[in-house]
Design an enzyme around this catalytic site. Structure first.
Site, PDB file in Angstrom:
ATOM      1  N   ASN A  32       0.802  -1.217   0.000  1.00  0.00           N
ATOM      2  CA  ASN A  32       0.000   0.000   0.000  1.00  0.00           C
ATOM      3  C   ASN A  32       0.840   1.274   0.000  1.00  0.00           C
ATOM      4  O   ASN A  32       0.355   2.348   0.344  1.00  0.00           O
ATOM      5  CB  ASN A  32      -0.964  -0.009   1.182  1.00  0.00           C
ATOM      6  N   VAL A  39       1.720   6.959   0.414  1.00  0.00           N
ATOM      7  CA  VAL A  39       0.860   6.024   1.121  1.00  0.00           C
ATOM      8  C   VAL A  39      -0.526   6.015   0.477  1.00  0.00           C
ATOM      9  O   VAL A  39      -1.099   7.065   0.210  1.00  0.00           O
ATOM     10  CB  VAL A  39       0.743   6.411   2.613  1.00  0.00           C
ATOM     11  N   CYS A  40      -1.058   4.826   0.254  1.00  0.00           N
ATOM     12  CA  CYS A  40      -2.383   4.667  -0.341  1.00  0.00           C
ATOM     13  C   CYS A  40      -3.289   3.956   0.662  1.00  0.00           C
ATOM     14  O   CYS A  40      -3.288   2.731   0.748  1.00  0.00           O
ATOM     15  CB  CYS A  40      -2.295   3.875  -1.643  1.00  0.00           C
ATOM     16  N   ILE A  41      -4.017   4.764   1.441  1.00  0.00           N
ATOM     17  CA  ILE A  41      -5.028   4.207   2.342  1.00  0.00           C
ATOM     18  C   ILE A  41      -6.266   5.089   2.255  1.00  0.00           C
ATOM     19  O   ILE A  41      -6.186   6.281   1.959  1.00  0.00           O
ATOM     20  CB  ILE A  41      -4.540   4.085   3.807  1.00  0.00           C
ATOM     21  N   ALA A  87      -1.232   0.246  -3.968  1.00  0.00           N
ATOM     22  CA  ALA A  87      -0.841   1.576  -4.416  1.00  0.00           C
ATOM     23  C   ALA A  87      -0.293   1.481  -5.831  1.00  0.00           C
ATOM     24  O   ALA A  87       0.428   0.559  -6.170  1.00  0.00           O
ATOM     25  CB  ALA A  87       0.217   2.140  -3.476  1.00  0.00           C
TER      26      ALA A  87
END
Length: 126
Positions: A32, A39-41, A87
């Protein structure tokens, strides 16, 4: 796992209406986090409807979130990656990482993570 991963949290001028961006500046091997460290959240995605229909609006950014809730979400993400939401899905590195995480979590993936942890420990206080 003992790693020390440095990151920047950058707040937009219209915070808290829009989410900050988080970027690891220490190399990290995680499904992620994209190859640039972004950061991909869900909690850091723009508020509202997800144009792809993957996330519910309440999972995305809300003005009630704080640095504490962001950090708790990131710590949770580090401990428990979301393989369904990688991500930078188009990047070759991300595809390779996803494949390693899903198919050989205790093999090549774990070795690469361990290398990043060692490197982070060596550079933690620079």
């Amino acid at each position: 796992e003992g790693g020390v991963f440095k990151a920047h949290l950058t707040f937009p001028k219209d915070y808290p209406l829009r989410p900050p961006k988080m970027k690891f500046i220490t190399e990290i091997w995680h499904p992620n986090v994209d190859k640039n460290g972004d950061v991909c959240i869900s909690i850091l995605h723009e508020p509202g409807e997800d144009k792809y229909g993957y996330e519910k609006p309440e999972e995305r950014w809300l003005p009630i979130h704080t640095v504490e809730t962001i950090m708790i979400s990131v710590i949770s993400m580090l401990a428990d990656p979301n393989g369904d939401s990688p991500a930078n899905v188009d990047a070759a590195l991300s595809i390779q990482l996803q494949k390693e995480w899903r198919e050989d979590r205790n093999g090549e993936f774990k070795r690469k993570v361990a290398r990043c942890v060692r490197k982070s420990q060596e550079t933690a206080f620079e």
